[in-house]
Design a protein around this motif. Structure first.
Motif, PDB file in Angstrom:
ATOM      1  N   LEU A  28      -2.808  31.177 -47.260  1.00 50.05           N
ATOM      2  CA  LEU A  28      -3.496  30.906 -48.621  1.00 50.05           C
ATOM      3  C   LEU A  28      -4.964  30.712 -48.809  1.00 50.05           C
ATOM      4  CD1 LEU A  28      -0.411  28.640 -49.796  1.00 50.05           C
ATOM      5  CD2 LEU A  28      -0.741  30.942 -50.060  1.00 50.05           C
ATOM      6  N   TRP A  33      -6.999  35.472 -48.161  1.00 46.40           N
ATOM      7  CA  TRP A  33      -5.913  36.277 -48.663  1.00 46.40           C
ATOM      8  C   TRP A  33      -5.922  37.624 -49.327  1.00 46.40           C
ATOM      9  CZ3 TRP A  33      -1.098  35.406 -50.109  1.00 46.40           C
ATOM     10  CH2 TRP A  33      -0.479  35.835 -51.418  1.00 46.40           C
ATOM     11  N   TRP A  36      -4.534  40.234 -46.350  1.00 38.24           N
ATOM     12  CA  TRP A  36      -3.167  40.483 -46.171  1.00 38.24           C
ATOM     13  C   TRP A  36      -2.232  41.792 -46.874  1.00 38.24           C
ATOM     14  CZ3 TRP A  36      -3.424  37.764 -42.234  1.00 38.24           C
ATOM     15  CH2 TRP A  36      -3.937  36.630 -41.915  1.00 38.24           C
TER      16      TRP A  36
END
Length: 236
Positions: A28, A33, A36
């Motif tokens: 997170l 982020w 991914w």
């Protein structure tokens, strides 16, 4: 509940909580982020540009997966059933595959991107297999273990019952992702581990209830009564 049981719950809770939270922090992170969900070429570029953040994230996930094995091992021992032991074997097998994948990412992938080199020709095929190892854990084997362990928690109330149902729901979500996309974002797995871990840890730290506190007092009164009856002059 004995001091040994409380200590086992605390350790199990702490290991599961860390096993879930460390990867969640890595996944997170706003810096990591975008990586991914990127395609292969874009992912290579982003890792090169955000190398320090991705290095930290990779090792956080590695540590979380390793700690989760220990946490699930203690949880299976506390549940004490053959199915729980089988779930541990399934989870440990998947986690071992995930650690192989993460070790490759930490040593090979990050080493290549640190040198700002173009992607080698052999890399896409190898990366596909390496990612498959992690997917086997997060989308197939770990969800199966979550269903078994979650059912055990609901049945025994070892932790809060809602955490058992939550683990089962997260497992179904992971399987659903795999069925739809042939892959799965592992956040539901880490959320399930964190929920179970926090429940166990907080329950072990909760002060004794009034009923639990009366128990030792009653035992002391019975003991005192028995001593009084056997003392000289206590009978006419």
């Amino acid at each position: 509940m004995s001091d040994v049981d409380l200590a086992a719950r605390r350790w199990t809770g702490a290991l599961l909580t860390l096993g879930g939270l460390l990867p969640l922090v890595a996944v997170l992170n706003p810096r990591t982020w975008p990586v991914w969900g990127a395609d292969e070429a874009e992912s290579w570029r982003l890792i090169t540009e955000r190398h320090a953040s991705m290095t930290a994230a990779t090792w956080l996930i590695w540590a979380g997966v390793a700690l989760s094995i220990a946490g699930v091992a203690l949880l299976a021992r506390m549940l004490g059933s053959a199915l729980a032991i089988a779930a541990l074997a399934v989870f440990a097998t998947g986690a071992s595959l995930a650690l192989v994948s993460l070790t490759f990412e930490a040593t090979v992938n990050l080493s290549l991107t640190a040198k700002h080199r173009p992607q080698p020709d052999w890399y896409p095929v190898v990366d596909l297999w390496i990612n498959g190892l992690f997917t086997a854990h997060s989308a197939l084997l770990a969800p199966l273990a979550l269903v078994v362990l979650g059912t055990g928690i609901v049945r025994t109330r070892l932790a809060a019952r809602w955490t058992g149902w939550f683990a089962i729901a997260m497992a179904i979500l992971l399987w659903g992702q795999f069925a739809a996309f042939q892959g799965a974002l592992p956040a539901p797995l880490f959320l399930a581990l964190t929920a179970i871990g926090l429940s166990l840890f907080l329950a072990a730290r909760r002060p004794a209830t009034a009923a639990e506190a009366v128990g030792p007092a009653k035992r002391c009164m019975r003991c005192f009564g028995a001593i009084s009856e056997t003392a000289p002059g206590s009978r006419s």
